[in-house]
Design an enzyme around this catalytic site. Structure first.
Site, PDB file in Angstrom:
ATOM      1  N   GLU A   1      -9.793  -4.594   1.692  1.00 24.26           N
ATOM      2  CA  GLU A   1      -9.517  -6.029   1.560  1.00 24.26           C
ATOM      3  C   GLU A   1      -9.884  -6.663   2.890  1.00 24.26           C
ATOM      4  O   GLU A   1      -9.228  -6.427   3.907  1.00 24.26           O
ATOM      5  CB  GLU A   1      -8.046  -6.295   1.218  1.00 24.26           C
TER       6      GLU A   1
ATOM      7  N   LYS B   1       0.830  -1.208   0.000  1.00 18.84           N
ATOM      8  CA  LYS B   1       0.000   0.000   0.000  1.00 18.84           C
ATOM      9  C   LYS B   1       0.861   1.253   0.000  1.00 18.84           C
ATOM     10  O   LYS B   1       0.598   2.218  -0.736  1.00 18.84           O
ATOM     11  CB  LYS B   1      -0.899  -0.003   1.243  1.00 18.84           C
TER      12      LYS B   1
ATOM     13  N   CYS C   1      -6.533 -14.198   4.779  1.00 15.14           N
ATOM     14  CA  CYS C   1      -7.887 -14.010   4.258  1.00 15.14           C
ATOM     15  C   CYS C   1      -8.229 -14.995   3.156  1.00 15.14           C
ATOM     16  O   CYS C   1      -9.407 -15.225   2.883  1.00 15.14           O
ATOM     17  CB  CYS C   1      -8.081 -12.572   3.786  1.00 15.14           C
TER      18      CYS C   1
ATOM     19  N   GLU D   1      -7.024  -4.986  -5.575  1.00 15.22           N
ATOM     20  CA  GLU D   1      -5.643  -4.648  -5.232  1.00 15.22           C
ATOM     21  C   GLU D   1      -4.719  -5.254  -6.279  1.00 15.22           C
ATOM     22  O   GLU D   1      -5.100  -6.151  -7.027  1.00 15.22           O
ATOM     23  CB  GLU D   1      -5.287  -5.148  -3.836  1.00 15.22           C
TER      24      GLU D   1
END
Length: 476
Positions: free
Chosen positions: A247, A159, A281, A454
């Site tokens: 996310e 990021k 995740c 992303e």
């Protein structure tokens, strides 16, 4: 480690202590007390970010100049890779061999952003009736990056590198449960000679994150975390019609078709349960197995689980470590207990170490209806369900409100055909892996799993907005 904020080019102690300690996940040893930032510290950071954006000291640099700076940051972070890996292993419980890989991804993220900058035009033009119509992609302004406690360094650097490449000042808010690597990364970047205020670090819990997201001067937010936090970010961002990249979680199916290779599928199940100790995740959440191969698959999985060595995250012989903290361990145990009350039978074959950390064996829960197992647990636990046809498998795979990842095992063309009917952003055939299918492929999220793609280019573009300028008419 002594936690410190980095505000306006200076290191400061966060204003107050929070109510919990960060402990070594493997031993229970207290590492440091969580700390939070005051409203005055948050205000100072936002004002400084706003000022550096207004000055254009960074955004006005040529793409090649920014790229060179990002490559310099990559080198500074690479020099601290070992410290980053150890910090993440201690705080999160993820084994050192894996946090070392993630730490190497940190510097790679800055090099990838630099490469993208060198290859991307910031301005294009269309031929209009009165000359060129200029189309520019420009930085949105000061942004907040809120990182999770699982794989905290790698996610943060992706990021952060993207936002800097886009030209945005960044305020970092790491998870209060794994803030150490974010501080090491910020220390590295502080040596890069960037404009004051371009990178700032604020420690704290959800209140600090909420203050950042809710401030109108923050132009965009990139968040990775749980569904509850994601909903809070989305609601706060919506008030200002502010871009939010989210996310979130998943309850990801592994579908084992009748023509699957049982050994490959069993390897995939164990990988899905144990990678990052189940705390990722895209981990396995629901194992969907054709009735004809259920017994063979379960026997192969149980055999493999017996050989999984669970131990300290810093032990080179460990194949799996503990979960992040005692509260999360209790959350996982409570989820197992709730399912057992509904009739589930727990299958857990791996031996636990004689350590005081937050250890739990990878666990499969059999005997539940698929419709009774729709929640995300976020740990080394998955429910098991059977099906008799492709249609039933697809229905079960699409039954949850999430849509992050899925895995299909079977004859390749058969598996691809089933995969193309599954509602998920990332579907892998005949293997389970933490790595993306291609370094430049996007990482999409469907349903409750997130908002916005992303990826190397996707996150870079998220932090930019479009401006169009051209002559619309000329006086007669």
């Amino acid at each position: 480690m002594e936690l410190r904020n980095f505000i306006e080019g200076q290191w400061h102690a966060p204003a107050h202590e929070l109510s919990a300690d960060v402990c070594d996940a493997s031993t229970g040893e207290v590492l440091f007390r969580q700390r939070g930032s005051s409203s005055q510290q948050i205000e100072q950071a936002i004002r400084c970010a706003e000022a550096v954006h207004a000055s254009a000291a960074w955004s006005s640099l040529a793409p090649t100049e920014k790229a060179e700076a990002l490559e310099g940051i990559a080198s500074l972070i690479a020099a601290r890779a070992e410290s980053i890996a150890v910090a993440d292993a201690r705080c999160t419980g993820v084994i050192l061999s894996l946090t070392t890989v993630v730490a190497s991804i940190c510097s790679a993220a800055f090099n990838a952003a630099a490469k993208l900058l060198r290859e991307t035009d910031t301005r294009v033009a269309f031929e209009g009736p009165y000359g060129d119509v200029e189309v520019e992609r420009l930085p949105l302004g000061p942004v907040a990056v809120i990182a999770p406690w699982n794989a905290p360094s790698g996610i943060l650097c992706h990021k952060l590198a993207s936002a800097l490449a886009a030209g945005c000042p960044v305020i970092i808010k790491p998870s209060e449960w794994a803030p150490e690597s974010a501080q090491i990364i910020t220390e590295a970047i502080s040596e890069a000679g960037l404009p004051v205020g371009l990178i700032q670090l604020l420690h704290g819990d959800g209140q600090t994150g909420a203050a950042l997201v809710g401030d109108t001067r923050i132009a965009a937010v990139s968040f990775t975390g749980g569904l509850q936090g994601g909903r809070a970010v989305a609601a706060a961002a919506a008030r200002d019609i502010k871009p939010a990249q989210l996310e979130l979680g998943g309850n990801n199916p592994v579908v084992v078709l009748a023509d699957a290779d049982i050994n490959a599928a069993a390897d995939g199940v164990v990988t899905g349960l144990t990678t990052l100790n189940g705390q990722w995740c895209r981990a396995l959440g629901r194992l969907l197995v054709h009735q004809s191969c259920y017994d063979a698959l379960m026997e192969a999985v149980r055999s493999r689980l017996k050989t999984v060595r669970i131990g300290s995250a810093l032990d080179a012989d460990s194949a799996m470590g503990p979960v992040v903290h005692k509260g999360h361990l209790q959350h996982i145990r409570d989820a197992i207990a709730r399912y057992q009350e509904k009739g589930a039978v727990a299958v857990a074959e791996s031996a636990l170490p004689d350590l005081r950390g937050n250890f739990i064996a990878p666990t499969l829960l059999t005997g539940l209806a698929s419709s009774d197992a729709l929640e995300e647990i976020f740990g080394p636990v998955a429910t098991v369900h059977t099906f008799d046809s492709d249609e039933e498998a697809i229905a079960q795979a699409n039954e949850t409100p999430f849509g992050l990842a899925a895995y299909v095992f079977g004859e390749e063309q058969h598996a691809l055909a089933v995969a193309r009917r599954i509602r998920a952003g990332n579907i892998k055939i005949n293997a389970v892996s933490m790595l993306n299918l291609h370094p430049l492929a996007p990482r999409p999220a469907w349903g409750l799993s997130g908002l916005g793609d992303e990826g190397v280019r996707e996150t870079f573009e998220f932090f930019r907005g479009t401006r169009i300028i051209g002559v619309a008419g000329r006086p007669a």
